[in-house]
Write a protein that holds these residues in place. Sequence first.
Motif, mmCIF file in Angstrom:
data_model
loop_
_atom_site.group_PDB
_atom_site.id
_atom_site.type_symbol
_atom_site.label_atom_id
_atom_site.label_comp_id
_atom_site.label_asym_id
_atom_site.label_seq_id
_atom_site.Cartn_x
_atom_site.Cartn_y
_atom_site.Cartn_z
ATOM 1 N N ASP A 43 0.859 -1.184 0.000
ATOM 2 C CA ASP A 43 0.000 0.000 0.000
ATOM 3 C C ASP A 43 0.890 1.227 0.000
ATOM 4 O O ASP A 43 1.947 1.245 0.655
ATOM 5 N N LEU A 44 0.478 2.261 -0.690
ATOM 6 C CA LEU A 44 1.261 3.488 -0.787
ATOM 7 C C LEU A 44 0.395 4.667 -0.374
ATOM 8 O O LEU A 44 -0.721 4.837 -0.882
ATOM 9 N N PHE A 45 0.915 5.480 0.537
ATOM 10 C CA PHE A 45 0.202 6.637 1.072
ATOM 11 C C PHE A 45 1.018 7.894 0.761
ATOM 12 O O PHE A 45 2.231 7.929 0.994
ATOM 13 N N LEU A 46 0.336 8.920 0.240
ATOM 14 C CA LEU A 46 1.015 10.137 -0.178
ATOM 15 C C LEU A 46 0.532 11.332 0.621
ATOM 16 O O LEU A 46 -0.659 11.422 0.977
ATOM 17 N N PRO A 47 1.431 12.291 0.902
ATOM 18 C CA PRO A 47 1.022 13.507 1.607
ATOM 19 C C PRO A 47 0.058 14.345 0.769
ATOM 20 O O PRO A 47 -0.010 14.205 -0.459
ATOM 21 N N GLU A 48 -0.663 15.219 1.438
ATOM 22 C CA GLU A 48 -1.544 16.143 0.720
ATOM 23 C C GLU A 48 -0.778 17.343 0.192
ATOM 24 O O GLU A 48 -1.239 18.027 -0.726
ATOM 25 N N THR A 49 0.383 17.618 0.783
ATOM 26 C CA THR A 49 1.195 18.729 0.306
ATOM 27 C C THR A 49 1.790 18.406 -1.055
ATOM 28 O O THR A 49 1.977 17.236 -1.413
ATOM 29 N N GLU A 50 2.095 19.443 -1.815
ATOM 30 C CA GLU A 50 2.651 19.251 -3.150
ATOM 31 C C GLU A 50 4.073 18.718 -3.060
ATOM 32 O O GLU A 50 4.876 19.141 -2.225
ATOM 33 N N ALA A 51 4.403 17.792 -3.935
ATOM 34 C CA ALA A 51 5.746 17.224 -3.955
ATOM 35 C C ALA A 51 6.741 18.233 -4.516
ATOM 36 O O ALA A 51 6.392 19.099 -5.325
ATOM 37 N N SER A 52 7.988 18.127 -4.064
ATOM 38 C CA SER A 52 9.055 18.937 -4.640
ATOM 39 C C SER A 52 9.363 18.442 -6.044
ATOM 40 O O SER A 52 8.828 17.426 -6.501
ATOM 41 N N GLN A 85 2.166 13.888 7.510
ATOM 42 C CA GLN A 85 1.988 15.317 7.789
ATOM 43 C C GLN A 85 3.296 16.086 7.731
ATOM 44 O O GLN A 85 3.301 17.318 7.723
ATOM 45 N N HIS A 86 4.417 15.354 7.658
ATOM 46 C CA HIS A 86 5.724 16.002 7.556
ATOM 47 C C HIS A 86 6.304 15.906 6.141
ATOM 48 O O HIS A 86 7.489 16.186 5.933
ATOM 49 N N GLY A 87 5.479 15.500 5.184
ATOM 50 C CA GLY A 87 5.907 15.519 3.793
ATOM 51 C C GLY A 87 6.540 14.244 3.274
ATOM 52 O O GLY A 87 7.049 14.232 2.143
ATOM 53 N N PHE A 88 6.497 13.165 4.059
ATOM 54 C CA PHE A 88 7.030 11.884 3.606
ATOM 55 C C PHE A 88 5.913 11.038 2.992
ATOM 56 O O PHE A 88 4.792 11.019 3.502
ATOM 57 N N ALA A 89 6.229 10.330 1.929
ATOM 58 C CA ALA A 89 5.355 9.265 1.462
ATOM 59 C C ALA A 89 5.665 8.015 2.272
ATOM 60 O O ALA A 89 6.802 7.809 2.706
ATOM 61 N N VAL A 90 4.658 7.180 2.473
ATOM 62 C CA VAL A 90 4.823 5.954 3.260
ATOM 63 C C VAL A 90 4.278 4.778 2.465
ATOM 64 O O VAL A 90 3.131 4.799 2.022
ATOM 65 N N ALA A 91 5.107 3.767 2.285
ATOM 66 C CA ALA A 91 4.665 2.508 1.688
ATOM 67 C C ALA A 91 4.701 1.443 2.775
ATOM 68 O O ALA A 91 5.605 1.428 3.611
ATOM 69 N N SER A 92 3.724 0.564 2.768
ATOM 70 C CA SER A 92 3.687 -0.546 3.727
ATOM 71 C C SER A 92 3.562 -1.836 2.933
ATOM 72 O O SER A 92 2.667 -1.961 2.086
ATOM 73 N N ILE A 93 4.454 -2.773 3.210
ATOM 74 C CA ILE A 93 4.516 -3.960 2.354
ATOM 75 C C ILE A 93 4.114 -5.233 3.103
ATOM 76 O O ILE A 93 4.327 -5.368 4.307
ATOM 77 N N ASN A 94 3.501 -6.136 2.374
ATOM 78 C CA ASN A 94 3.368 -7.517 2.816
ATOM 79 C C ASN A 94 4.476 -8.334 2.179
ATOM 80 O O ASN A 94 5.048 -7.952 1.143
ATOM 81 N N TYR A 95 4.760 -9.467 2.776
ATOM 82 C CA TYR A 95 5.778 -10.381 2.266
ATOM 83 C C TYR A 95 5.318 -11.793 2.598
ATOM 84 O O TYR A 95 4.452 -12.005 3.456
ATOM 85 N N ARG A 96 5.869 -12.767 1.908
ATOM 86 C CA ARG A 96 5.486 -14.149 2.164
ATOM 87 C C ARG A 96 5.832 -14.541 3.602
ATOM 88 O O ARG A 96 6.954 -14.290 4.066
ATOM 89 N N LEU A 97 4.874 -15.116 4.286
ATOM 90 C CA LEU A 97 5.065 -15.519 5.667
ATOM 91 C C LEU A 97 5.640 -16.934 5.728
ATOM 92 O O LEU A 97 5.666 -17.663 4.737
ATOM 93 N N SER A 98 6.113 -17.313 6.916
ATOM 94 C CA SER A 98 6.850 -18.573 7.023
ATOM 95 C C SER A 98 5.988 -19.792 6.777
ATOM 96 O O SER A 98 6.504 -20.866 6.452
ATOM 97 N N SER A 99 4.664 -19.657 6.905
ATOM 98 C CA SER A 99 3.783 -20.777 6.595
ATOM 99 C C SER A 99 3.715 -21.055 5.100
ATOM 100 O O SER A 99 3.350 -22.143 4.668
#
Length: 311
Positions: A43-52, A85-99
């Motif tokens: 999943d990718l989350f982007l700030p509301e502020t304009e990117a540089s 809120q500080h201007g960073f984009a945040v990605a959160s990843i899933n990965y294959r689990l040990s099962s």
Amino acid sequence: MADPNNPNGPRGIYVLPEADISHIKRHHSNLRYGNESPFQALDLFLPETEASVEGYPLVVFVHGGAWMMCDKRDIQLTAPLQLLQHGFAVASINYRLSSEAHFPAQIYDVKAALYWLQERAANYELNAHCVALWGASAGAHLANLTATSAGAKALEPPNSHKDKVYPPLRAVVSWFGPTDFLWMDNYFHQTQAGLADHSSINSPESKLLGGCIQELSDLVRQANPETWLTPECPPFLIQHGLPDPIVPFQHSVVFAHKITAVARQRRVYLDIFPNAGHGGEDFSNPKNILRIKKFLDENLVHPRSETDKNI
């Protein structure tokens, strides 16, 4: 088809409550970075502020869960999302689990997700040259290992990206992650903070490697972020609770010392919280989030010389 991440689904995987993202206007869900498993998504989350002009600096979050449970959208994501809120984009990843797959599949997935994001940075207004990792618990282990093993052929995803050079990671935020699995029980014997049962065939570490850790010393060595340390490793902010009952704090202390020995002074910052357990308010409170922001500012957004840094 039932969601394989649902605790009532076919895999019976435990998932924490979801993080509240109702206030986030710009996000992309379940972007596929691989085709071997439904877990190869982010999943990718982007700030509301304009990117540089260069794009948003990106923090990639790797969730915990003993390499066998939890999810990219659960409440572990709440703290990293504060960076929006500080201007960073945040990605959160899933990965294959040990099962589903044993190590090194998990590290292949983290690296594949990074490659995917860097290749498509322009599509999402991201700065491919300003990327950091943030991991918690098992996710911190994967984040640390990803950062230290950059360029290590043994831990590169097979049959992909061999002819390409990707920008290095700029920083790592590591929350209470394990390093050398063979020391888990020894450390707990010292602290008495948790059960010294990690050498069992049923321990999370053994399930990750596909056998008892005592009998898989070479795999334990490969899975240890300390094994791959080089002077070129990115800066680390490592935080751990002293009475942590799940991952003993000594992992972070020894790892920090080894980073300093192999790299150089001011390459690692270590915070030991005297009253914190395995996560909690000491880690996620606004004051600590601002500390993390400052660390990222100084190493990801506005890198300065080593002698100038003072966080």
